[in-house]
Design an enzyme around this catalytic site. Structure first.
Site, PDB file in Angstrom:
ATOM      1  N   SER A 193       0.831  -1.221   0.000  1.00 41.22           N
ATOM      2  CA  SER A 193       0.000   0.000   0.000  1.00 41.22           C
ATOM      3  C   SER A 193       0.852   1.252   0.000  1.00 41.22           C
ATOM      4  CB  SER A 193      -0.891   0.062   1.238  1.00 41.22           C
ATOM      5  OG  SER A 193      -1.742  -1.009   1.271  1.00 41.22           O
ATOM      6  N   PRO A 227      -0.446  -2.300   8.378  1.00 38.83           N
ATOM      7  CA  PRO A 227       0.806  -2.415   9.151  1.00 38.83           C
ATOM      8  C   PRO A 227       1.741  -1.210   9.034  1.00 38.83           C
ATOM      9  CG  PRO A 227       0.978  -3.680   7.125  1.00 38.83           C
ATOM     10  CD  PRO A 227      -0.419  -3.128   7.152  1.00 38.83           C
ATOM     11  N   GLY A 228       1.433  -0.242   8.155  1.00 38.37           N
ATOM     12  CA  GLY A 228       2.238   0.981   8.204  1.00 38.37           C
ATOM     13  C   GLY A 228       2.848   1.468   6.899  1.00 38.37           C
ATOM     14  N   ASP A 265     -10.648   3.653  17.712  1.00 40.00           N
ATOM     15  CA  ASP A 265     -11.524   3.704  16.544  1.00 40.00           C
ATOM     16  C   ASP A 265     -11.268   5.010  15.785  1.00 40.00           C
ATOM     17  OD1 ASP A 265     -13.527   3.440  14.668  1.00 40.00           O
ATOM     18  OD2 ASP A 265     -15.025   4.357  15.988  1.00 40.00           O
ATOM     19  N   LYS A 310     -13.656   4.300  -1.636  1.00 40.33           N
ATOM     20  CA  LYS A 310     -14.051   3.149  -2.446  1.00 40.33           C
ATOM     21  C   LYS A 310     -15.376   3.499  -3.107  1.00 40.33           C
ATOM     22  CE  LYS A 310     -14.629  -1.858  -2.002  1.00 40.33           C
ATOM     23  NZ  LYS A 310     -14.862  -1.941  -3.434  1.00 40.33           N
TER      24      LYS A 310
HETATM   25  C1  LIG Z   1      -6.080  -1.101   3.777  1.00 47.58           C
HETATM   26  S1  LIG Z   1      -5.586  -1.266   5.405  1.00 47.58           S
HETATM   27  C2  LIG Z   1      -4.427   0.033   5.604  1.00 47.58           C
HETATM   28  C3  LIG Z   1      -3.081  -0.261   5.031  1.00 47.58           C
HETATM   29  C4  LIG Z   1      -2.082   0.825   5.374  1.00 47.58           C
HETATM   30  N1  LIG Z   1      -2.412   2.108   4.779  1.00 47.58           N
HETATM   31  C5  LIG Z   1      -0.677   0.468   4.933  1.00 47.58           C
HETATM   32  O1  LIG Z   1      -0.149   1.138   4.045  1.00 47.58           O
HETATM   33  O2  LIG Z   1      -0.111  -0.481   5.455  1.00 47.58           O
HETATM   34  C6  LIG Z   1      -6.961  -0.637   6.294  1.00 47.58           C
HETATM   35  C7  LIG Z   1      -6.755  -0.586   7.791  1.00 47.58           C
HETATM   36  O3  LIG Z   1      -7.854   0.121   8.348  1.00 47.58           O
HETATM   37  C8  LIG Z   1      -8.068  -0.370   9.641  1.00 47.58           C
HETATM   38  N2  LIG Z   1      -9.401   0.052  10.104  1.00 47.58           N
HETATM   39  C9  LIG Z   1     -10.602  -0.237   9.541  1.00 47.58           C
HETATM   40  N3  LIG Z   1     -11.595   0.343  10.261  1.00 47.58           N
HETATM   41  C10 LIG Z   1     -10.990   1.028  11.276  1.00 47.58           C
HETATM   42  C11 LIG Z   1     -11.471   1.837  12.325  1.00 47.58           C
HETATM   43  N4  LIG Z   1     -12.765   2.080  12.491  1.00 47.58           N
HETATM   44  N5  LIG Z   1     -10.565   2.373  13.180  1.00 47.58           N
HETATM   45  C12 LIG Z   1      -9.231   2.148  13.030  1.00 47.58           C
HETATM   46  N6  LIG Z   1      -8.731   1.394  12.029  1.00 47.58           N
HETATM   47  C13 LIG Z   1      -9.603   0.835  11.162  1.00 47.58           C
HETATM   48  C14 LIG Z   1      -7.893  -1.877   9.484  1.00 47.58           C
HETATM   49  O4  LIG Z   1      -7.562  -2.462  10.737  1.00 47.58           O
HETATM   50  C15 LIG Z   1      -6.737  -1.942   8.492  1.00 47.58           C
HETATM   51  O5  LIG Z   1      -5.504  -2.119   9.143  1.00 47.58           O
END
Ligand SMILES: C[S@@+](CC[C@H](N)C(=O)[O-])C[C@H]1O[C@@H](n2cnc3c(N)ncnc32)[C@H](O)[C@@H]1O
Length: 363
Positions: A193, A227-228, A265, A310
């Protein structure tokens, strides 16, 4: 060159109707009326009967378009390519088109999907004899130009039997080949990502603006960070990042000392102090994400933002109009001098990436 009233637009395969609809709507806003034909995967021919292509391209610049990645001025109908002399057929067609300026380079494009397997390989091999013949005829400069600064002759090759000719206009077309910056996956980034945020920063900002707007000492919040990969991009540029996600963050990234991980959250958490950047890669209902972003912007909790939306399967262009309006309202309410842009990036699938930032320095 006689202006043909045709624009060739490149987009993500499967989004030809969205790109076409965008062109029709945006051109109409500028007083130009046209229709589109999805010619191949990722290619849209936008016809402007009785009108010229270039003024329309100037009136609705590429950087303001969401679904169109790159575009060229088209000339003429499809050129039939006889098996025994495809180069000669192109040469004759270019001469017949009455173009005058020598080109800096020639590029052969094939659709990104749905072609015979051998077509991309053929296109790569064919470019060299084609360039030689064009150079011999004075159509191509003696010294090939590897930059995007001179007009380019673009050959769109949908199959082995025909080609469309087009011209790349340096100040109107993308600075990246086919609108896609070529990026390498960084070895230490925690997820692929990461390339999406990197592409967004290339797409939305000039190199100078990137250096100015993302620099050591600035602060950022990454919502849905684990993961970051996105956090990694910000840390590389020296920003201190609060990463909000219930999931685990990459250990090496945490060891940088620039990341504060909050397992909260993302929709309810707010920072104690405003930050420079908000980035958000949460996959959720787009209206919900837009509302969250609008609240941050309106409340001046961040100065700039990059986030993903999305889009639904249908009426994506119309949905984006509604989201853009909501974001513009939030910018107006904040009183800040910001603009909103969006693009469907190469690394995006069903989503688009949006950017709220100062208008100066944006591409
Ligand atoms: C597509 S991944 C992100 C990948 C990240 N941008 C990266 O580059 O590694 C989406 C993330 O959103 C988190 N997520 C979804 N709903 C959330 C919420 N309400 N609060 C915090 N995190 C949330 C999920 O746990 C997931 O890790």
């Amino acid at each position: 060159m006689s202006d043909s009233g045709v624009i060739w637009a490149l987009c993500r395969p499967g989004f030809e109707a969205d790109a076409g609809q965008e062109l029709v709507s945006r051109a109409a806003e500028a007083g130009a009326y046209g229709f589109f034909v999805p010619e191949a995967a990722g290619w849209v021919r936008f016809e402007l009967p009785g009108q010229s292509a270039e003024p329309v391209m100037r009136a609705i610049p590429l950087t303001g378009l969401v679904f169109v990645r790159d575009w060229y001025v088209g000339f003429g109908e499809a050129v039939p390519l006889p098996k025994e002399d495809r180069v000669g057929a192109v040469l004759e067609a270019v001469k017949d088109s009455g173009i005058s300026a020598p080109y800096g380079r020639v590029d052969v494009h094939v659709p990104q999907e749905g072609t015979e397997d051998a077509l991309p390989r053929f296109a790569r091999k064919w470019t060299s004899p084609l360039a030689k013949a064009l150079r011999g005829a004075g159509i191509l400069d003696e010294e090939p130009d590897s930059t995007a600064a001179t007009p380019g002759l673009e050959i769109l090759l949908p199959d082995f039997s025909r080609a469309w000719l087009a011209q790349r206009v340096p100040e109107l077309s993308s600075v990246f080949p086919e609108g896609v910056p070529r990026l390498r996956m960084p070895g230490t980034a925690p997820s692929r990502s990461t390339l999406k945020l990197e592409e967004a920063l290339h797409r939305f900002f000039t190199p100078q603006a990137r250096d100015r707007l993302l620099r050591h000492g600035m602060t950022a919040v990454d919502l849905g960070a684990a993961p970051g990969g996105w956090t990694w991009q910000l840390v590389q540029r020296g920003l201190a990042v609060t990463a909000v996600d219930n999931g685990p963050m990459d250990e090496a990234l945490m060891a940088s000392g620039l990341v504060n991980h909050r397992t909260e959250d993302a929709f309810s958490w707010r920072p104690a102090r405003p930050v420079d950047w908000l980035v958000c890669d949460i996959v959720d209902r787009p209206a919900r994400v837009v509302e969250l972003m609008a609240e941050w912007i309106e409340g001046r909790l961040c100065r700039m933002a990059v986030f993903n939306l999305k889009l639904p399967m249908k009426q994506r262009w119309d949905c984006w109009q509604a989201y853009r309006t909501r974001l513009e309202e939030s910018i107006a309410a904040s009183g800040a001098d910001l603009g909103v842009t969006a693009a469907q990036l190469y690394h995006d699938r069903e989503e688009i990436t949006c950017c709220v930032a100062p208008l100066t320095g944006s591409r």
